[in-house]
Design a protein around this motif. Structure first.
Motif, PDB file in Angstrom:
ATOM      1  N   SER A   1       0.831  -1.209   0.000  1.00  0.00           N
ATOM      2  CA  SER A   1       0.000   0.000   0.000  1.00  0.00           C
ATOM      3  C   SER A   1       0.866   1.259   0.000  1.00  0.00           C
ATOM      4  CB  SER A   1      -0.919   0.000   1.219  1.00  0.00           C
ATOM      5  OG  SER A   1      -1.805  -1.092   1.186  1.00  0.00           O
ATOM      6  N   ASN A   2       0.307   2.323  -0.588  1.00  0.00           N
ATOM      7  CA  ASN A   2       0.938   3.640  -0.619  1.00  0.00           C
ATOM      8  C   ASN A   2       2.229   3.673  -1.432  1.00  0.00           C
ATOM      9  OD1 ASN A   2      -1.058   4.706   1.265  1.00  0.00           O
ATOM     10  ND2 ASN A   2       0.044   3.557   2.840  1.00  0.00           N
TER      11      ASN A   2
ATOM     12  N   HIS B   1      -4.068  -0.664  -0.933  1.00  0.00           N
ATOM     13  CA  HIS B   1      -4.760   0.610  -1.086  1.00  0.00           C
ATOM     14  C   HIS B   1      -3.762   1.735  -1.362  1.00  0.00           C
ATOM     15  CE1 HIS B   1      -3.747   0.616   3.255  1.00  0.00           C
ATOM     16  NE2 HIS B   1      -3.622   1.931   3.092  1.00  0.00           N
ATOM     17  N   ASN B   2      -4.277   2.732  -2.067  1.00  0.00           N
ATOM     18  CA  ASN B   2      -3.513   3.937  -2.364  1.00  0.00           C
ATOM     19  C   ASN B   2      -2.218   3.646  -3.125  1.00  0.00           C
ATOM     20  OD1 ASN B   2      -3.328   6.771  -2.277  1.00  0.00           O
ATOM     21  ND2 ASN B   2      -1.866   6.668  -0.576  1.00  0.00           N
ATOM     22  N   ALA B   3      -2.248   2.632  -3.988  1.00  0.00           N
ATOM     23  CA  ALA B   3      -1.085   2.300  -4.823  1.00  0.00           C
ATOM     24  C   ALA B   3      -1.296   2.871  -6.219  1.00  0.00           C
ATOM     25  CB  ALA B   3      -0.872   0.798  -4.889  1.00  0.00           C
TER      26      ALA B   3
ATOM     27  N   ASP C   1      -5.130  -4.026 -12.025  1.00  0.00           N
ATOM     28  CA  ASP C   1      -6.180  -4.907 -11.506  1.00  0.00           C
ATOM     29  C   ASP C   1      -5.646  -5.823 -10.405  1.00  0.00           C
ATOM     30  OD1 ASP C   1      -7.930  -3.783 -13.276  1.00  0.00           O
ATOM     31  OD2 ASP C   1      -7.976  -5.467 -14.678  1.00  0.00           O
ATOM     32  N   ALA C   2      -4.432  -6.355 -10.612  1.00  0.00           N
ATOM     33  CA  ALA C   2      -3.869  -7.300  -9.640  1.00  0.00           C
ATOM     34  C   ALA C   2      -3.645  -6.646  -8.286  1.00  0.00           C
ATOM     35  CB  ALA C   2      -2.568  -7.888 -10.169  1.00  0.00           C
ATOM     36  N   TYR C   3      -3.267  -5.353  -8.294  1.00  0.00           N
ATOM     37  CA  TYR C   3      -2.914  -4.691  -7.038  1.00  0.00           C
ATOM     38  C   TYR C   3      -3.907  -3.595  -6.640  1.00  0.00           C
ATOM     39  CZ  TYR C   3       1.408  -7.130  -8.104  1.00  0.00           C
ATOM     40  OH  TYR C   3       2.328  -8.097  -8.412  1.00  0.00           O
TER      41      TYR C   3
ATOM     42  N   MET D   1       8.514   7.230  -7.790  1.00  0.00           N
ATOM     43  CA  MET D   1       8.461   5.767  -7.789  1.00  0.00           C
ATOM     44  C   MET D   1       9.170   5.149  -6.591  1.00  0.00           C
ATOM     45  SD  MET D   1       9.141   4.473 -11.676  1.00  0.00           S
ATOM     46  CE  MET D   1      10.611   5.471 -11.901  1.00  0.00           C
ATOM     47  N   ASP D   2       8.539   4.129  -6.023  1.00  0.00           N
ATOM     48  CA  ASP D   2       9.183   3.284  -5.023  1.00  0.00           C
ATOM     49  C   ASP D   2       9.803   2.057  -5.676  1.00  0.00           C
ATOM     50  OD1 ASP D   2       8.161   4.625  -2.429  1.00  0.00           O
ATOM     51  OD2 ASP D   2       6.330   4.310  -3.602  1.00  0.00           O
ATOM     52  N   ILE D   3       9.196   1.624  -6.795  1.00  0.00           N
ATOM     53  CA  ILE D   3       9.670   0.446  -7.520  1.00  0.00           C
ATOM     54  C   ILE D   3       9.653   0.765  -9.009  1.00  0.00           C
ATOM     55  CG2 ILE D   3       9.286  -2.000  -8.035  1.00  0.00           C
ATOM     56  CD1 ILE D   3       7.625  -2.196  -5.490  1.00  0.00           C
ATOM     57  N   ALA D   4      10.704   0.365  -9.708  1.00  0.00           N
ATOM     58  CA  ALA D   4      10.720   0.403 -11.170  1.00  0.00           C
ATOM     59  C   ALA D   4      10.850  -1.037 -11.668  1.00  0.00           C
ATOM     60  CB  ALA D   4      11.876   1.245 -11.688  1.00  0.00           C
TER      61      ALA D   4
END
Length: 322
Positions: free
Chosen positions: A115-116, A140-142, A170-172, A210-213
Motif C-alpha cells: 500500500s501507498n 490501497h492507495n497504490a 487490476d492485480a494490485y 516511484m518506489d519500484i521500477a
C-alpha cells in the motif's frame, strides 16, 4: 425483512484458507481435510490450488546447499544486486524459458509492492508475459505509472501498453497513470518542447516518486524478439545508427552499450523512456530477463547500475559468471 445475499467468492476464500491451514500448518492429509470439511478429496485439491493462485498461500524454497543459492551469492558479490534465479532446464525453448521466468517474477513481485507505493513499468515482451501470471494482492492507495511512450508510425501503442498496465493495476487494486506519447520523437526539439507541457510534466512527476521500477531487457539479438526492435519503432537508419554506436540493447527504450554507457547515444535524445540517472535513484529497481541471447544487453544494464534486483533463469545466471 430482507434476505441476506451471500458472496460465493467469500465462501470459497474462507474454505481455501481453512484447507490451507490444515494442510500446510497442521500436516493433515487431503483425505483427513476432506473429512473435516465434509467435502471430497478433489475439492480439497482445488481449494489448495485456489489458495496458491490467489496469493493466500506463499510457498518459498530456501536451501543453503543448493547450486542456485551459490549462483545467487556469486552474482551478489560480483554485481551488487539481489539475484532471484529460476530453475529452467537447459533444453527448454526460449519461449518456455520466458514463461517460466515471467511466472516466477509475477509471484516474487507481490512481496515487493504494498500500500501507498508507486510502481513504474516499462512495456515489452517480458512485461507482457509477466502480466499474465500476476497474483492478486489487494492493497490501497497504490499507483502504477507507465515509464515510456508506446506510439510509433504504425500504431498509437495505446492498446498494447494499456493492456499490460491494466493487468498490473487490476492485480494490485492500483490506479494506473498512462503516458500517451510516442516511444521516439522524430526530432529531439519536439521532445524538449513537449516535456515543458504541464500534462507531460505531471506524469514525469509521478515517475519521480516511484518506489519500484519494473522493466525487462530489450535486445536486437534476442531469440524471443524484443518488441521495440520488431514492431515498427525503428527504421533502417535507426538500426544502422545503433550498430555504428555499438548499442547492445535497451532498458525502457533507452539504449546502452555493453560497458553501461548511454548518454552520447543519438537515439536517446529522441526517446521517451526515463533518464537512466533518474532511474538509478529509485529505491528498488527490478529487472526481469530470460535467455543468454540477451546477455550483452544484461551486462550493459548491470554495468550502468540500473537494478537492485534481477530475476533470471539459471542458464543466464551461469553465463553472467562464466
Amino acid at each position: 425483512m430482507t434476505d441476506t445475499i451471500r458472496d460465493p467468492h467469500a465462501d470459497k476464500t474462507r474454505d481455501a484458507l481453512a484447507a490451507a491451514h490444515l494442510y500446510y500448518l497442521q500436516d493433515l492429509t487431503m483425505d483427513a481435510i476432506a473429512s473435516e470439511l465434509n467435502t471430497s478429496r478433489s475439492s480439497v485439491s482445488r481449494l489448495l490450488s485456489f489458495a496458491r493462485s490467489t496469493g493466500l498461500v506463499d510457498i518459498q524454497i530456501k536451501s543453503p546447499l543448493s547450486g542456485i543459492t551459490h549462483l545467487q551469492n556469486e552474482i551478489q558479490n560480483r554485481y551488487t544486486v539481489t539475484a532471484h534465479i529460476v530453475p529452467v532446464p537447459d533444453h527448454a525453448s526460449e519461449v518456455d524459458r520466458l514463461e517460466r521466468v515471467a511466472l516466477s517474477a509475477a509471484r516474487i513481485l507481490g512481496s515487493f509492492i504494498d500500500s501507498n507505493m508507486t510502481m513504474g513499468i516499462a512495456w515489452g515482451s517480458t512485461m507482457t508475459a509477466m502480466s499474465r501470471h500476476l497474483v492478486s494482492k489487494p492493497i490501497h492507495n497504490a499507483q502504477i505509472v507507465q515509464l515510456n511512450g508506446a506510439a510509433n508510425t504504425r500504431t498509437t501503442g495505446i492498446v498494447y501498453a494499456s493492456e499490460i498496465l491494466r493487468r498490473f493495476g487490476d492485480a494490485y487494486s492500483a490506479y494506473v497513470q498512462y503516458f500517451p506519447v510516442p516511444a521516439f520523437f522524430d526530432d529531439p526539439a519536439t521532445k524538449r518542447a513537449l516535456w515543458q507541457e504541464r500534462s507531460t510534466r505531471y506524469v514525469l512527476g509521478v515517475q519521480a516518486t516511484m518506489d519500484i521500477a519494473l522493466f525487462g531487457i530489450g535486445s536486437p539479438d534476442a531469440d524471443v524478439p524484443s518488441h521495440v526492435y520488431t514492431s515498427g519503432y525503428l527504421d533502417d537508419d535507426d538500426v544502422r545508427l545503433l550498430r555504428e554506436e555499438n548499442v547492445v540493447g535497451d532498458v525502457a527504450t533507452i539504449f546502452l552499450r555493453e560497458d553501461g554507457s548511454w548518454r552520447d547515444i543519438s537515439l536517446n535524445a529522441r526517446a521517451t523512456g526515463p533518464d537512466l540517472d533518474t532511474l538509478r535513484q529509485v529505491a528498488r529497481r527490478v529487472c526481469v530477463s530470460s535467455g543468454t541471447s540477451k546477455l550483452l544487453a544484461l551486462k550493459g544494464a548491470l554495468a550502468a547500475g540500473l537494478m537492485t534486483d534481477i530475476i533470471i533463469d539459471e542458464s543466464t545466471a551461469r553465463a553472467l559468471l562464466d
